[in-house]
Design an enzyme around this catalytic site. Structure first.
Site, PDB file in Angstrom:
ATOM      1  CG  ASP A 215       7.409  -3.006  -0.061  1.00 68.14           C
ATOM      2  OD1 ASP A 215       7.325  -3.489   1.086  1.00 68.14           O
ATOM      3  OD2 ASP A 215       8.269  -3.369  -0.888  1.00 68.14           O
ATOM      4  CB  ILE A 216       3.306  -5.620   2.873  1.00 73.14           C
ATOM      5  CG1 ILE A 216       2.158  -5.914   1.904  1.00 73.14           C
ATOM      6  CG2 ILE A 216       2.871  -5.908   4.309  1.00 73.14           C
ATOM      7  CD1 ILE A 216       1.712  -7.369   1.919  1.00 73.14           C
ATOM      8  CD  GLU A 258       8.192  -7.685   0.547  1.00 70.98           C
ATOM      9  OE1 GLU A 258       9.151  -7.146   1.115  1.00 70.98           O
ATOM     10  OE2 GLU A 258       8.268  -8.802  -0.018  1.00 70.98           O
TER      11      GLU A 258
END
Length: 347
Positions: A215-216, A258
């Protein structure tokens, strides 16, 4: 998850069923007609093949050996066509069935095997037609056999072009359906497909299989501060940077938003944790250049393992997602490889 597109095999099962029903009904009908015409041998062959068609209809939906049974059905079926051409009491109109051979072969056997089987039986059909129906007028014979041969060649050619185009279009559709349109990475449907194959391989060969959920960090901030166009570039940047570090056997996919995942065949828990950490460092050390702006990106990741965390893709996704949440809750920009958060699990 998206359902996979209809497979070639399912398509061919339906075509085979349609042909079996046609053969069953046609065999009974023409078998009765040929009894009245006194063509006993052909009538017996048609009756026998009607029974064969009925038997195959009972197994066609469930047999795992579809191509085998298709060949078992088609080779005698085409041979009966050849025999019908040679019988003295049959009409030359039987040759109309020979023209269906290329279509049937390409639809049911595919490009490679279908072209070979079709070529053999169309040539045999032309030889049988020439032997049975041409007379003593050489010019007329040449015209007749040339027209018949040209018509057969046209059917072969059209069937070949159609099957080639169908296969190309199907391949393009499958690529579009299994690819994320923004990043060009595999999507969740492709992940499901590849996981099923790698899971079977891992269980068969007792090899490890791992999954990283990524996950960004602060992606909403990137979108809010720099715009959605920059957000899209950030997603593509992550895909490019991480792919440079992965092996050819690993698969990076975008799950949506994301969120990303990496499937790692033949990778032990220790190796998977080390690789996830190297991906984190690589992204952190590779800022996205936007004109004069250098946008530093980081990620949070969780690692899960086949067997230890479950047997299905959903099991592994849940475990890896849970550990990713732990990484975010404990400060982001770190990797968690077990449910017990220790110094070895994060930066």
């Amino acid at each position: 998850m998206s359902e996979p597109l209809e497979s070639n095999e399912h398509h061919r099962r339906r075509v085979l069923k349609a042909l079996l029903w046609t053969t069953l009904v046609g065999g009974i009908f023409f078998g009765i007609l040929n009894i009245f015409n006194g063509v006993w041998m052909l009538s017996a062959l048609e009756g026998f093949y009607a029974c064969v068609s009925l038997a195959l209809l009972r197994i066609v939906d469930r047999t795992p050996r579809l191509r085998f049974w298709t060949l078992v059905y088609l080779l005698p079926f085409f041979s009966i066509m050849m025999a019908a051409l040679l019988l003295t009491k049959t009409s030359y109109t039987v040759f109309a069935w020979i023209q269906t051979i290329p279509i049937i072969c390409y639809l049911m056997l595919g490009l490679r095997i279908g072209s070979r089987v079709a070529a053999v039986f169309v040539i045999l059909g032309l030889v049988a037609f020439n032997y049975r129906f041409t007379g003593h007028n050489s010019i007329t014979d040449i015209l007749v056999i040339s027209n018949v041969a040209l018509a057969s060649l046209a059917m072969m050619l059209f069937s070949h072009i159609y099957e080639r185009s169908r296969m190309d279009n199907e391949r393009r559709l499958l690529e579009l359906a299994s690819t994320d349109s923004l990043t060009g990475l595999a999507n969740r449907m492709k992940l499901s497909e590849v996981f099923a194959r790698e899971q079977a391989h891992a269980q068969r060969n007792a090899t490890p299989l791992a999954l990283i959920f990524i996950d960004i960090d602060h992606f909403k901030y990137i979108n809010d501060q720099h715009g959605h166009d920059t957000g899209d570039k950030a997603l593509c940047h992550l895909g490019h940077v991480l792919n440079e570090r992965l092996r050819s056997t690993d698969m990076l996919c975008r799950l949506g938003g994301e969120e990303f995942a990496v499937l790692l065949p033949n990778t032990s828990p220790k190796q998977a944790a080390e690789l996830a950490e190297s991906l984190r460092l690589r992204l952190q050390d590779s800022p996205l250049q936007l004109g004069e702006i250098r946008l530093t990106m980081t990620l949070s990741a969780g690692v899960a393992y086949l067997g230890r965390d479950g047997k299905s893709l959903d099991d592994l996704m849940r475990a890896a997602d849970r550990r990713t949440y732990m990484a975010k809750r404990n400060g982001r920009n770190q990797v968690v490889s077990s449910d017990e958060l220790t110094a070895d699990n994060h930066v």
